[in-house]
Design an enzyme around this catalytic site. Structure first.
Site, PDB file in Angstrom:
ATOM      1  N   HIS A 280      39.193  36.840  39.767  1.00 49.37           N
ATOM      2  CA  HIS A 280      39.696  38.167  39.382  1.00 49.37           C
ATOM      3  C   HIS A 280      40.825  38.623  40.318  1.00 49.37           C
ATOM      4  O   HIS A 280      40.609  38.776  41.521  1.00 49.37           O
ATOM      5  CB  HIS A 280      38.529  39.157  39.451  1.00 49.37           C
ATOM      6  N   ARG A 281      42.008  38.749  39.775  1.00 49.13           N
ATOM      7  CA  ARG A 281      43.227  39.072  40.544  1.00 49.13           C
ATOM      8  C   ARG A 281      43.453  38.006  41.622  1.00 49.13           C
ATOM      9  O   ARG A 281      43.978  38.300  42.701  1.00 49.13           O
ATOM     10  CB  ARG A 281      43.138  40.468  41.180  1.00 49.13           C
TER      11      ARG A 281
ATOM     12  N   ASP B 144      47.012  40.283  35.991  1.00 48.92           N
ATOM     13  CA  ASP B 144      47.340  41.533  35.299  1.00 48.92           C
ATOM     14  C   ASP B 144      48.861  41.651  35.259  1.00 48.92           C
ATOM     15  O   ASP B 144      49.520  41.466  36.288  1.00 48.92           O
ATOM     16  CB  ASP B 144      46.784  42.740  36.065  1.00 48.92           C
TER      17      ASP B 144
ATOM     18  N   LYS C  47      48.643  44.725  30.667  1.00 48.79           N
ATOM     19  CA  LYS C  47      48.230  46.037  31.206  1.00 48.79           C
ATOM     20  C   LYS C  47      49.152  47.125  30.669  1.00 48.79           C
ATOM     21  O   LYS C  47      50.376  46.924  30.619  1.00 48.79           O
ATOM     22  CB  LYS C  47      48.354  46.025  32.734  1.00 48.79           C
TER      23      LYS C  47
ATOM     24  N   HIS D 194      48.114  45.018  39.205  1.00 48.74           N
ATOM     25  CA  HIS D 194      47.089  45.706  38.425  1.00 48.74           C
ATOM     26  C   HIS D 194      47.533  47.093  37.981  1.00 48.74           C
ATOM     27  O   HIS D 194      47.427  47.462  36.816  1.00 48.74           O
ATOM     28  CB  HIS D 194      45.796  45.810  39.245  1.00 48.74           C
TER      29      HIS D 194
ATOM     30  N   ASP E  92      35.706  38.590  42.351  1.00 44.64           N
ATOM     31  CA  ASP E  92      36.647  38.518  43.478  1.00 44.64           C
ATOM     32  C   ASP E  92      36.231  37.400  44.439  1.00 44.64           C
ATOM     33  O   ASP E  92      36.966  37.074  45.362  1.00 44.64           O
ATOM     34  CB  ASP E  92      36.639  39.846  44.266  1.00 44.64           C
TER      35      ASP E  92
ATOM     36  N   GLU F 169      46.294  39.368  31.440  1.00 46.97           N
ATOM     37  CA  GLU F 169      46.022  40.676  30.815  1.00 46.97           C
ATOM     38  C   GLU F 169      47.313  41.455  30.596  1.00 46.97           C
ATOM     39  O   GLU F 169      48.099  41.632  31.522  1.00 46.97           O
ATOM     40  CB  GLU F 169      45.062  41.492  31.702  1.00 46.97           C
TER      41      GLU F 169
ATOM     42  N   GLU G  34      43.190  34.875  37.192  1.00 48.18           N
ATOM     43  CA  GLU G  34      43.350  36.069  36.350  1.00 48.18           C
ATOM     44  C   GLU G  34      44.593  36.842  36.790  1.00 48.18           C
ATOM     45  O   GLU G  34      44.789  37.087  37.994  1.00 48.18           O
ATOM     46  CB  GLU G  34      42.132  36.985  36.439  1.00 48.18           C
TER      47      GLU G  34
END
Ligand code: G3P
Ligand code: CA
Length: 307
Positions: free
Chosen positions: A54-55, A83, A165, A96, A292, A163, A81
């Protein structure tokens, strides 16, 4: 007499257990049937669990920097991942928030920066305040990466979970994303299913992608509160354009997992950082998790397999 009663209850328990197993087998059968069109080697197979950094490995390095993505890879996650936001001059960048102030030393909206201006910002130093024990001097001065830089760094061997965003702020975001994916060969049908996944909270953004590139698997992200439920009707609607659902794990129940899987949708809860939560969700049968800390998730998976 006591012995007869004991024997009766033992047989009763065995019988109930048998019925329970049978029902469970039927449910698993239904679920696999819903995914019978998917190749078992695909990253989208319900037989394959995916670990999504995640990120990046953002528990250990500043989110959405090349450092975080590298750590995510080193910790054996399956996906990076990303964003996406977009600069004033039309470059897709990894961040993000639509505002730069939380994760850089700048202020204002990404959309008001040219790429050259954005590249002047320090996207690494802020991490010291969040995780001083994981901070490394090399993070100071880390830059905001473009999507192209990320593809150039990690190439075709990596898998990307991207993603869109706040797409309502960026009318060209979807077109630019699809063009970029095409120019890197990421829409080539010979690539494994699921090498690229696109996720969004915006249904409109997903529908636009589905129209332009119907073969790209999509994940509908949902923000639900603790008491929320998903109706069969809603799930069936999502199934018309998406491969699965990404959902806040705190809103998820065992029954919801069951319903989502029965609808033939994958389920990837976000953002799960505690091992106890990871264990519970694994036992409920989710298909992957955003975390994370990809190393923690791998430990939980390995422990489960060794039990
Ligand atoms: O994309 C899944 C999860 O990342 C959604 O939450 O806010 O971290 O992008 P967020
Ligand atoms: Ca995200």
């Amino acid at each position: 007499m006591m012995r007869y009663i004991q024997t009766f209850f033992i047989f009763l328990l065995l019988f109930l257990n048998l019925i329970g197993c049978k029902q469970q087998e039927e449910q698993i059968g239904d679920y696999l049937e819903a995914f019978s069109h998917v190749d078992a080697h695909s990253l989208l197979s319900p037989l394959r669990f995916v670990n999504i950094a995640h990120r990046g490995g953002s528990g250990y390095a500043p989110e959405h920097t090349i450092f975080a993505y590298e750590i995510g890879e080193q910790l054996n996650s399956d996906y990076i991942e990303i964003d996406l936001q977009m600069t004033k001059d039309g470059h897709l960048v990894a961040m993000h928030d639509s505002d730069v102030s939380r994760t850089t030393n700048g202020v204002g909206k990404v959309k008001d920066y040219t790429l050259e201006e954005l590249k002047q910002l320090d996207a690494g130093s802020w991490f010291y305040d969040k995780h001083p024990h994981y901070f490394q001097a090399e993070f100071i001065g880390a830059t905001v990466p473009t999507l192209e830089e990320i593809f150039n760094t990690f190439g075709q061997h990596a898998n990307y979970y991207i993603e869109t965003k706040t797409p309502e702020m960026y009318p060209d975001m979807v077109h630019t994303l699809i063009e970029t994916l095409e120019s890197y060969g990421f829409t080539d049908p010979v690539l494994p299913d699921g090498k690229i996944i696109i996720q969004s909270f915006s249904k409109d953004s997903l529908l636009e992608i589905h129209k332009l590139a119907p073969d790209i698997p999509l994940i509908q992200l949902l923000k639900l509160d603790k008491k929320a439920k998903l109706s069969k009707n809603e799930l069936d609607k999502i199934k018309t354009y998406a491969t699965g659902i990404g959902i806040n794990y705190k809103a998820l129940t065992k029954n919801m997992v069951h319903d989502i899987l029965q609808a033939g949708l994958l389920i990837h809860p976000y953002t799960v950082n505690d091992k106890k939560d990871m264990e519970r969700l694994l036992n409920w049968g989710v298909d992957g998790m955003f975390t994370d800390y990809p190393d923690r998730l791998n430990e939980v998976i390995n422990n489960k397999h060794h039990k």
